[in-house]
Write a protein that holds these residues in place. Sequence first.
Motif, PDB file in Angstrom:
ATOM      1  N   ALA A 179       0.823  -1.207   0.000  1.00 28.65           N
ATOM      2  CA  ALA A 179       0.000   0.000   0.000  1.00 28.65           C
ATOM      3  C   ALA A 179       0.862   1.265   0.000  1.00 28.65           C
ATOM      4  N   VAL A 180       1.960   1.253   0.741  1.00 26.93           N
ATOM      5  CA  VAL A 180       2.874   2.404   0.772  1.00 26.93           C
ATOM      6  C   VAL A 180       3.471   2.625  -0.612  1.00 26.93           C
ATOM      7  N   ALA A 181       3.912   1.552  -1.268  1.00 31.10           N
ATOM      8  CA  ALA A 181       4.531   1.667  -2.585  1.00 31.10           C
ATOM      9  C   ALA A 181       3.556   2.220  -3.618  1.00 31.10           C
ATOM     10  N   VAL A 182       2.345   1.710  -3.628  1.00 32.71           N
ATOM     11  CA  VAL A 182       1.342   2.167  -4.588  1.00 32.71           C
ATOM     12  C   VAL A 182       0.903   3.595  -4.261  1.00 32.71           C
ATOM     13  N   ALA A 183       0.777   3.916  -2.998  1.00 31.73           N
ATOM     14  CA  ALA A 183       0.367   5.259  -2.601  1.00 31.73           C
ATOM     15  C   ALA A 183       1.377   6.308  -3.061  1.00 31.73           C
ATOM     16  N   ARG A 184       2.665   5.971  -3.076  1.00 30.15           N
ATOM     17  CA  ARG A 184       3.690   6.908  -3.566  1.00 30.15           C
ATOM     18  C   ARG A 184       3.405   7.314  -5.008  1.00 30.15           C
ATOM     19  N   VAL A 185       3.018   6.356  -5.828  1.00 27.45           N
ATOM     20  CA  VAL A 185       2.735   6.646  -7.235  1.00 27.45           C
ATOM     21  C   VAL A 185       1.489   7.514  -7.343  1.00 27.45           C
ATOM     22  N   PHE A 186       0.438   7.152  -6.618  1.00 30.06           N
ATOM     23  CA  PHE A 186      -0.789   7.940  -6.686  1.00 30.06           C
ATOM     24  C   PHE A 186      -0.589   9.344  -6.121  1.00 30.06           C
ATOM     25  N   LYS A 187       0.251   9.463  -5.119  1.00 34.83           N
ATOM     26  CA  LYS A 187       0.556  10.782  -4.571  1.00 34.83           C
ATOM     27  C   LYS A 187       1.246  11.639  -5.628  1.00 34.83           C
ATOM     28  N   ALA A 188       2.152  11.042  -6.387  1.00 33.85           N
ATOM     29  CA  ALA A 188       2.825  11.766  -7.472  1.00 33.85           C
ATOM     30  C   ALA A 188       1.817  12.188  -8.538  1.00 33.85           C
ATOM     31  N   LEU A 189       0.881  11.320  -8.859  1.00 31.49           N
ATOM     32  CA  LEU A 189      -0.123  11.629  -9.872  1.00 31.49           C
ATOM     33  C   LEU A 189      -1.206  12.574  -9.364  1.00 31.49           C
ATOM     34  N   GLY A 190      -1.271  12.771  -8.058  1.00 28.63           N
ATOM     35  CA  GLY A 190      -2.296  13.620  -7.467  1.00 28.63           C
ATOM     36  C   GLY A 190      -2.066  15.110  -7.652  1.00 28.63           C
ATOM     37  N   ASP A 191      -0.922  15.489  -8.192  1.00 29.87           N
ATOM     38  CA  ASP A 191      -0.631  16.895  -8.435  1.00 29.87           C
ATOM     39  C   ASP A 191      -0.999  17.236  -9.875  1.00 29.87           C
ATOM     40  N   PRO A 192      -1.803  18.279 -10.098  1.00 32.35           N
ATOM     41  CA  PRO A 192      -2.233  18.608 -11.461  1.00 32.35           C
ATOM     42  C   PRO A 192      -1.078  18.911 -12.427  1.00 32.35           C
ATOM     43  N   VAL A 193      -0.036  19.554 -11.946  1.00 29.73           N
ATOM     44  CA  VAL A 193       1.102  19.850 -12.828  1.00 29.73           C
ATOM     45  C   VAL A 193       1.778  18.550 -13.243  1.00 29.73           C
ATOM     46  N   ARG A 194       1.995  17.641 -12.300  1.00 27.30           N
ATOM     47  CA  ARG A 194       2.640  16.367 -12.641  1.00 27.30           C
ATOM     48  C   ARG A 194       1.766  15.540 -13.579  1.00 27.30           C
ATOM     49  N   LEU A 195       0.476  15.567 -13.351  1.00 30.01           N
ATOM     50  CA  LEU A 195      -0.432  14.828 -14.230  1.00 30.01           C
ATOM     51  C   LEU A 195      -0.379  15.404 -15.647  1.00 30.01           C
ATOM     52  N   ARG A 196      -0.331  16.715 -15.770  1.00 28.92           N
ATOM     53  CA  ARG A 196      -0.206  17.350 -17.090  1.00 28.92           C
ATOM     54  C   ARG A 196       1.141  17.025 -17.725  1.00 28.92           C
ATOM     55  N   ILE A 197       2.208  17.036 -16.943  1.00 35.37           N
ATOM     56  CA  ILE A 197       3.525  16.683 -17.483  1.00 35.37           C
ATOM     57  C   ILE A 197       3.484  15.269 -18.047  1.00 35.37           C
ATOM     58  N   LEU A 198       2.920  14.337 -17.292  1.00 36.10           N
ATOM     59  CA  LEU A 198       2.824  12.958 -17.764  1.00 36.10           C
ATOM     60  C   LEU A 198       2.029  12.887 -19.060  1.00 36.10           C
ATOM     61  N   SER A 199       0.964  13.649 -19.148  1.00 36.03           N
ATOM     62  CA  SER A 199       0.135  13.693 -20.346  1.00 36.03           C
ATOM     63  C   SER A 199       0.893  14.285 -21.529  1.00 36.03           C
ATOM     64  N   ILE A 200       1.663  15.330 -21.295  1.00 34.40           N
ATOM     65  CA  ILE A 200       2.463  15.943 -22.359  1.00 34.40           C
ATOM     66  C   ILE A 200       3.469  14.940 -22.899  1.00 34.40           C
ATOM     67  N   VAL A 201       4.150  14.255 -22.006  1.00 33.88           N
ATOM     68  CA  VAL A 201       5.141  13.261 -22.431  1.00 33.88           C
ATOM     69  C   VAL A 201       4.456  12.127 -23.187  1.00 33.88           C
ATOM     70  N   ALA A 202       3.352  11.635 -22.656  1.00 31.57           N
ATOM     71  CA  ALA A 202       2.659  10.495 -23.267  1.00 31.57           C
ATOM     72  C   ALA A 202       2.119  10.832 -24.655  1.00 31.57           C
ATOM     73  N   SER A 203       1.688  12.055 -24.864  1.00 33.85           N
ATOM     74  CA  SER A 203       1.053  12.411 -26.134  1.00 33.85           C
ATOM     75  C   SER A 203       2.011  13.022 -27.147  1.00 33.85           C
ATOM     76  N   HIS A 204       3.245  13.211 -26.778  1.00 34.45           N
ATOM     77  CA  HIS A 204       4.211  13.839 -27.678  1.00 34.45           C
ATOM     78  C   HIS A 204       4.622  12.873 -28.781  1.00 34.45           C
ATOM     79  N   ALA A 205       4.730  13.394 -30.003  1.00 35.95           N
ATOM     80  CA  ALA A 205       5.144  12.581 -31.147  1.00 35.95           C
ATOM     81  C   ALA A 205       6.502  11.949 -30.859  1.00 35.95           C
ATOM     82  N   GLY A 206       6.624  10.691 -31.161  1.00 37.42           N
ATOM     83  CA  GLY A 206       7.880   9.988 -30.935  1.00 37.42           C
ATOM     84  C   GLY A 206       8.026   9.424 -29.542  1.00 37.42           C
ATOM     85  N   GLY A 207       7.092   9.728 -28.646  1.00 37.21           N
ATOM     86  CA  GLY A 207       7.103   9.152 -27.312  1.00 37.21           C
ATOM     87  C   GLY A 207       8.084   9.742 -26.334  1.00 37.21           C
ATOM     88  N   GLU A 208       8.767  10.819 -26.736  1.00 39.07           N
ATOM     89  CA  GLU A 208       9.660  11.485 -25.802  1.00 39.07           C
ATOM     90  C   GLU A 208       9.614  12.985 -26.053  1.00 39.07           C
TER      91      GLU A 208
END
Length: 123
Positions: A33-62
């Motif tokens: 639960a601690v390990a999984v919560a660390r990931v969700f805590k990271a994703l719980g920030d709107p800026v980090r979630l947007r960063i992840l989305s920008i990276v995921a949707s960028h042409a070429g995957g990076e």
Amino acid sequence: MDFYMRRGDPVEPLELLECSPPLTREPLNAEQAVAVARVFKALGDPVRLRILSIVASHAGGEVCVCDITGAFEVSQPTISHHLKVLKEVGLLVSERRASWVYYRLAPEALSELSALLNIPATV
């Protein structure tokens, strides 16, 4: 382990599937639960979630860090902090090329999260 660590503290890699069964098969133990919560805590920030989305949707995957910073109205050091958090929990990987750093998703980490949360519709 606390998610926000002091500078210089070692960061342990997160391995979700090896330690985290799908939620409907058996309950998570405290360590899982601690390990999984660390990931969700990271994703719980709107800026980090947007960063992840920008990276995921960028042409070429990076994406170059220079292309990430322009999408936000926060300072470059703040973006660097958010990128560091996403790397620490294993969602992003980076590669330095000359003076720029390029980021891409760690698909295995996202697959593990997806598998953990994959709950049959009959539940």
